[in-house]
Design a protein around this motif. Structure first.
Motif, PDB file in Angstrom:
ATOM      1  N   THR A 160      39.864  45.973  45.803  1.00 20.62           N
ATOM      2  CA  THR A 160      40.174  46.201  44.273  1.00 20.62           C
ATOM      3  C   THR A 160      38.974  46.538  42.974  1.00 20.62           C
ATOM      4  O   THR A 160      37.825  45.257  43.513  1.00 20.62           O
ATOM      5  CB  THR A 160      40.681  45.309  43.197  1.00 20.62           C
ATOM      6  N   THR A 161      38.479  47.244  42.240  1.00 19.89           N
ATOM      7  CA  THR A 161      37.096  47.426  41.912  1.00 19.89           C
ATOM      8  C   THR A 161      37.116  46.220  40.610  1.00 19.89           C
ATOM      9  O   THR A 161      37.880  46.157  40.330  1.00 19.89           O
ATOM     10  CB  THR A 161      37.007  48.363  41.237  1.00 19.89           C
TER      11      THR A 161
ATOM     12  N   SER B 297      34.156  45.594  37.534  1.00 23.22           N
ATOM     13  CA  SER B 297      33.263  45.993  37.158  1.00 23.22           C
ATOM     14  C   SER B 297      32.236  44.864  36.863  1.00 23.22           C
ATOM     15  O   SER B 297      32.791  43.425  36.336  1.00 23.22           O
ATOM     16  CB  SER B 297      33.170  46.774  35.568  1.00 23.22           C
TER      17      SER B 297
ATOM     18  N   TYR C  71      41.457  48.368  40.026  1.00 23.60           N
ATOM     19  CA  TYR C  71      40.665  48.448  39.126  1.00 23.60           C
ATOM     20  C   TYR C  71      41.145  46.724  38.440  1.00 23.60           C
ATOM     21  O   TYR C  71      41.989  47.256  37.582  1.00 23.60           O
ATOM     22  CB  TYR C  71      39.680  49.421  38.905  1.00 23.60           C
TER      23      TYR C  71
END
Length: 332
Positions: free
Chosen positions: A236-237, A239, A286
């Motif tokens: 899972t991204t 940021s 994400y």
């Protein structure tokens, strides 16, 4: 690399991820056959399994804390054991011990109940710190050392410990070091009026909480599904803005005038992990700020400590964390 082959591999990975998510989502419906109205707690237990963490369940007697863990184990086809923590419980009663065999004139290791997939540590705060600490190595290192020999625990391994928030006589409050070993602290509330009517109706129709199979609870996910889900969560991204948001929230707890102890970097790491698991469970690859907010209370409430004056004024840790969530700027 052949792009066609690469695309096929990605599609296969996505398919495994979707299948694992569907299996874990089916847990809610399966556990609901035995437990009424505790969806947040079920979700918390699934998040803990995805993050390889442990859970502290807090609630008054009779709100189905034990039944919840048993139903989860049945729906996941995992082994589970229960230990009733009492003042006379010894560490070896949990971890196991060396037993002398007169026939062979040798000592052999007899595993304790901690050698299971889901360990229910019932009323953990009723046993002295020496026995409480016997779980520390198991929870953190996922092994038990007896007579200098480390013995690995099964995988997956989750400790679900319960404690009663209203009875404090004869209890031993968990030290901060052990509280910090729990990924989540879930509060199990009393059911709503309609949920309580549903519970009584089920019992009137013959529901037996000791017989989950008769209640229709069947395995809907396997250890392989869980492993595939964990791999998907790891992808899972995150940021940089989300990472910074988690750090800002945790640093704000250290500066709060109501708190004597704020969240450590371990707590910040835990919040990042639970937010990723929640994002994946909701169908995204994400993380967004709402994922962090959704898991902030259960992940952080047991990692902070109120100042005595704030406690005397009736302030709660949940109220402080909620205020911090409202105050810290949310990334756009």
């Amino acid at each position: 690399m052949d792009p066609t082959t690469d695309n096929a591999g990605q599609a296969g990975y996505a398919g495994h991820s979707d299948a694992a998510r569907a299996s874990l989502e089916a847990l809610r419906a399966e556990i609901a056959k035995a437990v009424v109205g505790q969806d947040p707690a079920v979700t918390g237990l699934v998040v803990a399994l995805l993050c390889r963490g442990h859970v502290l369940l807090e609630g008054v007697p009779g709100v189905a804390k034990t039944l919840l863990v048993r139903a989860l184990a049945a729906a996941l086809e995992l082994d589970t054991k229960r230990v009733q923590f009492t003042p006379d419980l010894m560490p070896s009663d949990v971890t196991g011990s060396l037993v002398y065999d007169a026939r062979t004139a040798e000592f052999s290791f007899q595993p304790g109940p901690v050698f299971t997939h889901l360990l229910l540590a019932d009323e953990i705060n009723r046993t002295p710190p020496k026995t409480q600490s016997s779980l520390l190595e198991a929870m953190e290192e996922r092994q038990v050392t007896v007579d200098g020999t480390p013995r690995p625990l099964p995988e997956p391994f989750l400790v679900a410990a319960t404690q009663n928030p209203v009875e404090h006589e004869g209890t031993y409050p968990l030290p901060e070091a052990q509280l910090d070993r729990f990924l989540l602290k879930l509060t199990i509330p009393l059911p709503s009026r309609q949920d309580e009517i549903d519970i009584l109706t089920r019992h009137a129709r013959g529901f037996d909480p000791r017989d989950l199979r008769a209640a229709g609870v069947r395995p809907v996910a396997t250890a392989a599904d869980l492993e595939a889900a964990r791999a998907a969560v790891a992808g899972t991204t995150l940021s940089p803005e989300i990472t910074a948001y988690v750090v800002d929230l945790c640093r704000a707890t250290r500066e709060s005038p109501s708190l004597a102890l704020g969240v450590s970097p371990r707590g910040a790491t835990a919040l990042l992990s639970t937010a990723r698991a929640w994002a994946w469970l909701t169908g995204r690859d994400y993380v967004i700020p709402d994922d962090v907010k959704a898991l902030a209370l259960p992940t952080l409430r047991h990692r902070v400590q109120l100042r005595p004056e704030a406690e005397m004024e009736g302030v709660t840790t949940d109220a402080v964390i909620t205020a911090i969530l409202a105050h810290v700027p949310v990334p756009r």
